[in-house]
Design an enzyme around this catalytic site. Structure first.
Site, PDB file in Angstrom:
ATOM      1  N   CYS A  58       0.822  -1.218   0.000  1.00 56.56           N
ATOM      2  CA  CYS A  58       0.000   0.000   0.000  1.00 56.56           C
ATOM      3  C   CYS A  58       0.855   1.267   0.000  1.00 56.56           C
ATOM      4  CB  CYS A  58      -0.921   0.018   1.206  1.00 56.56           C
ATOM      5  SG  CYS A  58      -1.948  -1.439   1.320  1.00 56.56           S
TER       6      CYS A  58
ATOM      7  N   ASN B 267     -10.481  -0.420   1.292  1.00 58.29           N
ATOM      8  CA  ASN B 267      -9.022  -0.309   1.162  1.00 58.29           C
ATOM      9  C   ASN B 267      -8.646  -0.607  -0.290  1.00 58.29           C
ATOM     10  OD1 ASN B 267      -6.260  -0.635   1.216  1.00 58.29           O
ATOM     11  ND2 ASN B 267      -6.223  -1.879   3.074  1.00 58.29           N
TER      12      ASN B 267
ATOM     13  N   HIS C  12      -3.138   6.736   3.822  1.00 57.12           N
ATOM     14  CA  HIS C  12      -3.625   5.506   3.201  1.00 57.12           C
ATOM     15  C   HIS C  12      -4.902   5.093   3.929  1.00 57.12           C
ATOM     16  CE1 HIS C  12      -4.160   1.565   1.789  1.00 57.12           C
ATOM     17  NE2 HIS C  12      -3.703   0.966   2.872  1.00 57.12           N
TER      18      HIS C  12
HETATM   19  O1  UT7 Z   1      -3.590  -1.787   3.893  1.00 59.07           O
HETATM   20  C1  UT7 Z   1      -2.421  -1.957   4.610  1.00 59.07           C
HETATM   21  C2  UT7 Z   1      -2.455  -2.740   5.800  1.00 59.07           C
HETATM   22  N1  UT7 Z   1      -3.718  -3.205   6.309  1.00 59.07           N
HETATM   23  C3  UT7 Z   1      -4.182  -2.708   7.443  1.00 59.07           C
HETATM   24  O2  UT7 Z   1      -3.649  -1.745   7.959  1.00 59.07           O
HETATM   25  C4  UT7 Z   1      -5.341  -3.411   8.103  1.00 59.07           C
HETATM   26  C5  UT7 Z   1      -5.127  -3.445   9.596  1.00 59.07           C
HETATM   27  N2  UT7 Z   1      -6.102  -4.204  10.334  1.00 59.07           N
HETATM   28  C6  UT7 Z   1      -7.395  -3.831  10.505  1.00 59.07           C
HETATM   29  O3  UT7 Z   1      -7.857  -2.887   9.894  1.00 59.07           O
HETATM   30  C7  UT7 Z   1      -8.234  -4.569  11.516  1.00 59.07           C
HETATM   31  O4  UT7 Z   1      -7.391  -5.403  12.286  1.00 59.07           O
HETATM   32  C8  UT7 Z   1      -9.378  -5.421  10.908  1.00 59.07           C
HETATM   33  C9  UT7 Z   1     -10.465  -4.524  10.372  1.00 59.07           C
HETATM   34  C10 UT7 Z   1      -8.837  -6.294   9.805  1.00 59.07           C
HETATM   35  C11 UT7 Z   1      -9.997  -6.312  11.980  1.00 59.07           C
HETATM   36  O5  UT7 Z   1     -10.449  -5.531  13.077  1.00 59.07           O
HETATM   37  P1  UT7 Z   1     -10.040  -5.939  14.581  1.00 59.07           P
HETATM   38  O6  UT7 Z   1     -10.703  -4.986  15.461  1.00 59.07           O
HETATM   39  O7  UT7 Z   1      -8.555  -6.018  14.621  1.00 59.07           O
HETATM   40  O8  UT7 Z   1     -10.716  -7.340  14.743  1.00 59.07           O
HETATM   41  P2  UT7 Z   1     -10.078  -8.759  15.064  1.00 59.07           P
HETATM   42  O9  UT7 Z   1      -9.390  -9.311  13.883  1.00 59.07           O
HETATM   43  O10 UT7 Z   1      -9.310  -8.671  16.349  1.00 59.07           O
HETATM   44  O11 UT7 Z   1     -11.400  -9.592  15.333  1.00 59.07           O
HETATM   45  C12 UT7 Z   1     -12.328  -9.252  16.386  1.00 59.07           C
HETATM   46  C13 UT7 Z   1     -13.544 -10.151  16.269  1.00 59.07           C
HETATM   47  C14 UT7 Z   1     -13.199 -11.625  16.121  1.00 59.07           C
HETATM   48  O12 UT7 Z   1     -14.181 -12.371  16.822  1.00 59.07           O
HETATM   49  P3  UT7 Z   1     -13.875 -12.954  18.301  1.00 59.07           P
HETATM   50  O13 UT7 Z   1     -12.669 -13.821  18.140  1.00 59.07           O
HETATM   51  O14 UT7 Z   1     -13.615 -11.746  19.150  1.00 59.07           O
HETATM   52  O15 UT7 Z   1     -15.131 -13.658  18.627  1.00 59.07           O
HETATM   53  C15 UT7 Z   1     -13.368 -11.876  14.655  1.00 59.07           C
HETATM   54  O16 UT7 Z   1     -13.684 -13.217  14.360  1.00 59.07           O
HETATM   55  O17 UT7 Z   1     -14.294  -9.804  15.107  1.00 59.07           O
HETATM   56  C16 UT7 Z   1     -14.536 -10.988  14.334  1.00 59.07           C
HETATM   57  N3  UT7 Z   1     -14.599 -10.605  12.931  1.00 59.07           N
HETATM   58  C17 UT7 Z   1     -15.749 -10.266  12.313  1.00 59.07           C
HETATM   59  N4  UT7 Z   1     -17.013 -10.186  12.750  1.00 59.07           N
HETATM   60  C18 UT7 Z   1     -17.949  -9.786  11.880  1.00 59.07           C
HETATM   61  C19 UT7 Z   1     -13.586 -10.509  12.039  1.00 59.07           C
HETATM   62  N5  UT7 Z   1     -14.065 -10.122  10.848  1.00 59.07           N
HETATM   63  C20 UT7 Z   1     -15.394  -9.962  11.001  1.00 59.07           C
HETATM   64  C21 UT7 Z   1     -16.409  -9.541  10.124  1.00 59.07           C
HETATM   65  N6  UT7 Z   1     -17.673  -9.486  10.604  1.00 59.07           N
HETATM   66  N7  UT7 Z   1     -16.198  -9.217   8.835  1.00 59.07           N
END
Ligand code: UT7
Length: 328
Positions: free
Chosen positions: A115, A285, A255
């Site tokens: 990115c 994104n 970004h």
């Molecule tokens: O582009 C360059 C680099 N990319 C980035 O900078 C992306 C960086 N990361 C992020 O933006 C975030 O980490 C995400 C948006 C990808 C994820 O958000 P998060 O707050 O870090 O969530 P997480 O991965 O810690 O997941 C939290 C919970 C999990 O459930 P449990 O284990 O707490 O029950 C996931 O299974 O959210 C769940 N989850 C979802 N729930 C509903 C993950 N994806 C989804 C979804 N819908 N689409």
């Protein structure tokens, strides 16, 4: 005497017509509009058609940028495409774009920096222009992420969209242009955001496809922590190199990966929300395309005034991170 600077003399952008909303995604995977909006800020994203490849998106944006700069394709000295989703491993997407534009024999190559690729591209272009190698460079950030997205993985498929942004870069003849830059990489963390299959490490096979290794894999919450830290660091360091302070900034153009990362970076620079450009709700994104698309939109909306100080700031696969300070 002021330092020599490169300047954006034309801009263009393209996003495909088809829109995929959060409501559409609710029917595809176990997710909700509420989760996507609160955790990411995304409401919808644009999706390329089956026939489109990255170079098709790039060509639309590039033609606009050439027209905006009043140039013809053959006036270019270099075509540089930053992408992580090339049409093919080789030949490069830049060579395919050269053919689309009929820019006969203009040198062309791809740049892979996730990115952050658009900012890496600006820094490379600055070196080539001041080294005397090129006078007019077409730099395109183009990404077609939805073709490397695993539509069964809710943790990634809600995040990405497709698009392209293009700029023409030339030496500045006034006091506007690129004032400073800062770029870094850390290859030790590459596995956290990766397309593992289809290269020489894991060549494409029935097994690699069955294991879904031809799709993007990301440990989102790990990447998140580094993105917040590194984008803040890059912005602060680039401002320092330009001899400017946070209070001098008119627009942060970050970004667009996650609204929480964008907000945290704005807060690191102590900027009010109106100085932080956000379009993630409309595009998701779009990786390397996010910054050039944002610049084009701000310019077209008449929001950039001569003399405005912009901080362009990105983090991505590699890991890579960079910031550029630019006087409009
Ligand atoms: O582009 C360059 C680099 N990319 C980035 O900078 C992306 C960086 N990361 C992020 O933006 C975030 O980490 C995400 C948006 C990808 C994820 O958000 P998060 O707050 O870090 O969530 P997480 O991965 O810690 O997941 C939290 C919970 C999990 O459930 P449990 O284990 O707490 O029950 C996931 O299974 O959210 C769940 N989850 C979802 N729930 C509903 C993950 N994806 C989804 C979804 N819908 N689409």
């Amino acid at each position: 005497m002021e330092k020599r600077k490169i300047k954006i003399t034309g801009t263009g952008h393209y996003v495909p017509d088809k829109i995929l909303t959060n409501q559409d995604l609710e029917k595809m995977v176990d997710t909700s509009d509420e989760w996507i909006v609160t955790r990411t800020g995304i409401k919808e994203r644009h999706i390329a058609s089956a026939e489109q490849a990255t170079s098709d998106l790039a060509a639309e944006a590039a033609r606009q940028a050439l027209q905006d700069a009043g140039l013809k394709a053959e006036d270019l000295d270099l075509i540089l495409v930053a992408t992580s989703t090339p049409d093919t491993i080789f030949p490069s997407t830049a060579c395919r774009l050269q053919h689309h534009l009929q820019a006969d024999h203009v040198p062309a190559f791809d740049l892979s920096a996730g990115c952050t690729g658009f900012l890496y591209g600006m820094i490379v272009a600055e070196g080539l222009i001041f080294g005397g190698t090129a006078r007019r460079i077409l730099l395109v950030g183009a990404e077609l992420l939805t073709k490397i997205t695993n539509w069964e993985d809710r943790s990634t498929c809600v995040l990405f969209g497709d698009g392209a942004g293009a700029v023409i870069l030339e030496e500045s003849k006034d006091d506007s242009g690129m004032l400073s830059s800062y770029w870094k990489a850390d290859g030790s963390l590459g596995e956290l955001l990766i397309l593992p299959g289809g290269g020489t490490k894991i060549p494409a096979s029935h097994d690699s496809v069955e294991k879904r290794l031809h799709f993007l894999h990301m440990k989102g919450n790990e990447v998140f922590k580094y993105a917040v830290k590194r984008m803040g660091e890059a912005a602060v360091e680039a401002l320092k190199r330009a001899g400017l302070k946070e209070t001098d900034v008119d627009f942060l153009i970050p970004h667009q990966a996650n609204i929480r990362i964008i907000d945290a970076t704005g807060q690191r620079l102590k900027l009010p929300p109106e100085k932080v450009y956000v379009n993630i709700h409309r595009y998701g994104n779009i990786s390397v395309a996010s910054i050039p698309v944002a610049i084009h939109e701000l310019k077209e909306a008449g929001k950039l005034k001569k003399g405005d100080i912009l901080v362009l700031d990105a983090f991505g696969a590699g890991f890579t991170w960079a910031a550029v300070v630019y006087r409009w």
